[in-house]
Structures are given as structure tokens and as C-alpha cells.
Design a protein around this motif. Structure first.
Motif, PDB file in Angstrom:
ATOM      1  N   LYS A   1      27.462  50.771  -7.881  1.00 19.63           N
ATOM      2  CA  LYS A   1      27.554  51.822  -8.905  1.00 19.63           C
ATOM      3  C   LYS A   1      27.037  51.272 -10.234  1.00 19.63           C
ATOM      4  O   LYS A   1      26.316  51.943 -10.975  1.00 19.63           O
ATOM      5  N   ALA A   2      27.426  50.033 -10.531  1.00  9.71           N
ATOM      6  CA  ALA A   2      26.915  49.334 -11.722  1.00  9.71           C
ATOM      7  C   ALA A   2      27.161  47.845 -11.555  1.00  9.71           C
ATOM      8  O   ALA A   2      28.052  47.432 -10.805  1.00  9.71           O
ATOM      9  N   TRP A   3      26.365  47.053 -12.242  1.00  7.09           N
ATOM     10  CA  TRP A   3      26.541  45.599 -12.214  1.00  7.09           C
ATOM     11  C   TRP A   3      26.145  45.036 -13.574  1.00  7.09           C
ATOM     12  O   TRP A   3      25.438  45.684 -14.361  1.00  7.09           O
ATOM     13  N   GLY A   4      26.627  43.838 -13.859  1.00  9.35           N
ATOM     14  CA  GLY A   4      26.271  43.183 -15.117  1.00  9.35           C
ATOM     15  C   GLY A   4      26.313  41.677 -14.953  1.00  9.35           C
ATOM     16  O   GLY A   4      27.008  41.155 -14.082  1.00  9.35           O
ATOM     17  N   ILE A   5      25.550  40.991 -15.780  1.00  8.65           N
ATOM     18  CA  ILE A   5      25.528  39.523 -15.784  1.00  8.65           C
ATOM     19  C   ILE A   5      25.699  39.056 -17.229  1.00  8.65           C
ATOM     20  O   ILE A   5      25.098  39.616 -18.147  1.00  8.65           O
ATOM     21  N   GLY A   6      26.538  38.057 -17.420  1.00  6.69           N
ATOM     22  CA  GLY A   6      26.732  37.473 -18.741  1.00  6.69           C
ATOM     23  C   GLY A   6      26.761  35.961 -18.628  1.00  6.69           C
ATOM     24  O   GLY A   6      27.008  35.420 -17.551  1.00  6.69           O
ATOM     25  N   GLU A   7      26.499  35.288 -19.718  1.00  5.15           N
ATOM     26  CA  GLU A   7      26.561  33.831 -19.680  1.00  5.15           C
ATOM     27  C   GLU A   7      26.978  33.273 -21.031  1.00  5.15           C
ATOM     28  O   GLU A   7      26.946  33.963 -22.042  1.00  5.15           O
ATOM     29  N   ALA A   8      27.400  32.025 -21.008  1.00  4.61           N
ATOM     30  CA  ALA A   8      27.652  31.269 -22.229  1.00  4.61           C
ATOM     31  C   ALA A   8      26.835  29.990 -22.138  1.00  4.61           C
ATOM     32  O   ALA A   8      26.810  29.327 -21.095  1.00  4.61           O
ATOM     33  N   SER A   9      26.143  29.668 -23.203  1.00  5.99           N
ATOM     34  CA  SER A   9      25.185  28.558 -23.215  1.00  5.99           C
ATOM     35  C   SER A   9      25.890  27.205 -23.262  1.00  5.99           C
ATOM     36  O   SER A   9      27.079  27.116 -23.587  1.00  5.99           O
TER      37      SER A   9
END
Length: 199
Positions: A60-68
Motif C-alpha cells: 500500500k505504501a513503503w518508505g526508506i530512511g537513514e542516518a549518516s
């Protein structure tokens, strides 16, 4: 009655000495089931790649996040992981057109969120949405490490994905740290200290 959106959230890359910590967030679509979802660590690389495409096409939905690495050094790895998770949910919310109703977080603690959240220990093997999130996070981070390997082949990142292996330790001692190494992690910090003392 309006639809209830529950997203699964997981991360990859807490343990390595280099690169970002990456999180995935997924709201699955019951009308488009995805066969074979499980903890990303229990899947072959080719199977993960296949499911990565399936999740992005069918969820239905997806997301990607990161911290450097810099954020990891500034915040510590736990807080940076929470930040990456929040960013993944924010990315998902943008695609979903609003925040999900609830987040199921792999592990024993939750990031600060404006929605209900529940931490589930070993959630990546219990909740399909968390399994999907773990696959998104793992594939994204592995691809980042492959790119990093092209920039810094001397460290062997494509083989060990940045984890503290004997080869990685030996490369750190020979070449020092690259710009993507996490300088607050003890093995990196120790090598940098030795190099400074030798100068």
C-alpha cells in the motif's frame, strides 16, 4: 468505516563500523499479498532482491530512511537508529498521503512518533509488515555498501558489508579510516588513536 493502516518498521546496519544505518517502513496491501516474506537475514541475496521489487510494487505504501555516519557519531547508534526509523515512516507517510494509524517496530523500543507505536522483539519473524521493512532496509544498505566498495575497494566492503571482521580490522590498521567510517565505534576509534600516536 475507513481503512486502518498499520506499518511495520525495521532497520539494517546497527552493528557495522561504516556507512549509514538504514530503516524501512511498509504498509502491506491485503488485496495484493506478497508470498515468502520473512526476516531478511534468513533469505538469500537474490531472494531479497526479488522481494524488494515485489514490496515496492505491491505494498500500500513503503518508505526508506537513514542516518549518516556523522549523525551516528553525534547522536549514538541507538538514537540514530530511532531517527532513521522516524524518517522511514515520514517517507512512507508522504507516499500514503498521511500518517499510518499505528507502527509496529522491530526490537524493544520505539522512536518518538505522533502515532501509536508498539515494539515487538523479533518482530521481523512474527509480523509480515516488519519482515517487508527488514528486506527494504537490508537491500538498500547492501547496495550502499556495494557502491562504497567501488569508492574504497581496499576495505572489502562488498564482502563483509562493513561488519567488524578480521579482514576489515586489518584494512583499518593498514589504511586508516575512510570518510564513511563511524569514528565513535571502538575499533575505529582505537585505530585512529594508534595512527595519531605514531605520527
Amino acid at each position: 468505516m475507513s481503512e486502518i493502516w498499520i506499518c511495520g518498521v525495521d532497520e539494517a546496519g546497527r552493528g557495522p563500523l561504516v556507512g549509514s544505518v538504514v530503516a524501512g517502513a511498509v504498509v502491506l496491501d491485503p488485496l495484493h499479498p506478497i508470498e515468502g516474506l520473512k526476516d531478511s537475514k534468513k533469505l538469500s541475496a537474490s531472494r531479497r532482491d526479488f522481494l524488494f521489487e515485489q514490496i515496492q510494487a505491491k505494498a500500500k505504501a513503503w518508505g526508506i530512511g537513514e542516518a549518516s555516519p556523522l549523525e551516528i557519531d553525534q547522536l549514538n547508534i541507538l538514537q540514530a537508529t530511532m531517527l532513521a526509523m522516524r524518517r522511514a515512516i515520514e517517507d512512507l507517510a508522504t507516499r500514503l498521503g498521511g500518517w499510518p494509524d499505528k507502527a509496529l517496530i522491530d526490537g524493544n523500543r520505539c522512536p518518538e512518533l505522533p502515532i501509536l507505536a508498539e515494539a515487538i522483539v523479533k518482530g521481523d519473524s512474527k509480523e509480515p509488515a516488519i519482515s517487508a521493512a527488514s528486506i527494504l532496509a537490508k537491500v538498500t544498505r547492501d547496495r550502499q555498501m556495494a557502491q562504497l566498495h567501488e569508492r574504497f575497494p581496499q576495505y572489502g566492503f562488498a564482502q563483509h558489508m562493513g561488519y567488524p571482521t578480521p579482514f576489515h580490522f586489518a584494512a583499518l590498521k593498514e589504511f586508516g579510516a575512510c570518510i564513511e567510517h563511524r569514528r565513535t565505534f571502538a575499533p575505529v576509534r582505537q585505530v585512529l588513536t594508534l595512527i595519531q600516536q605514531a605520527e
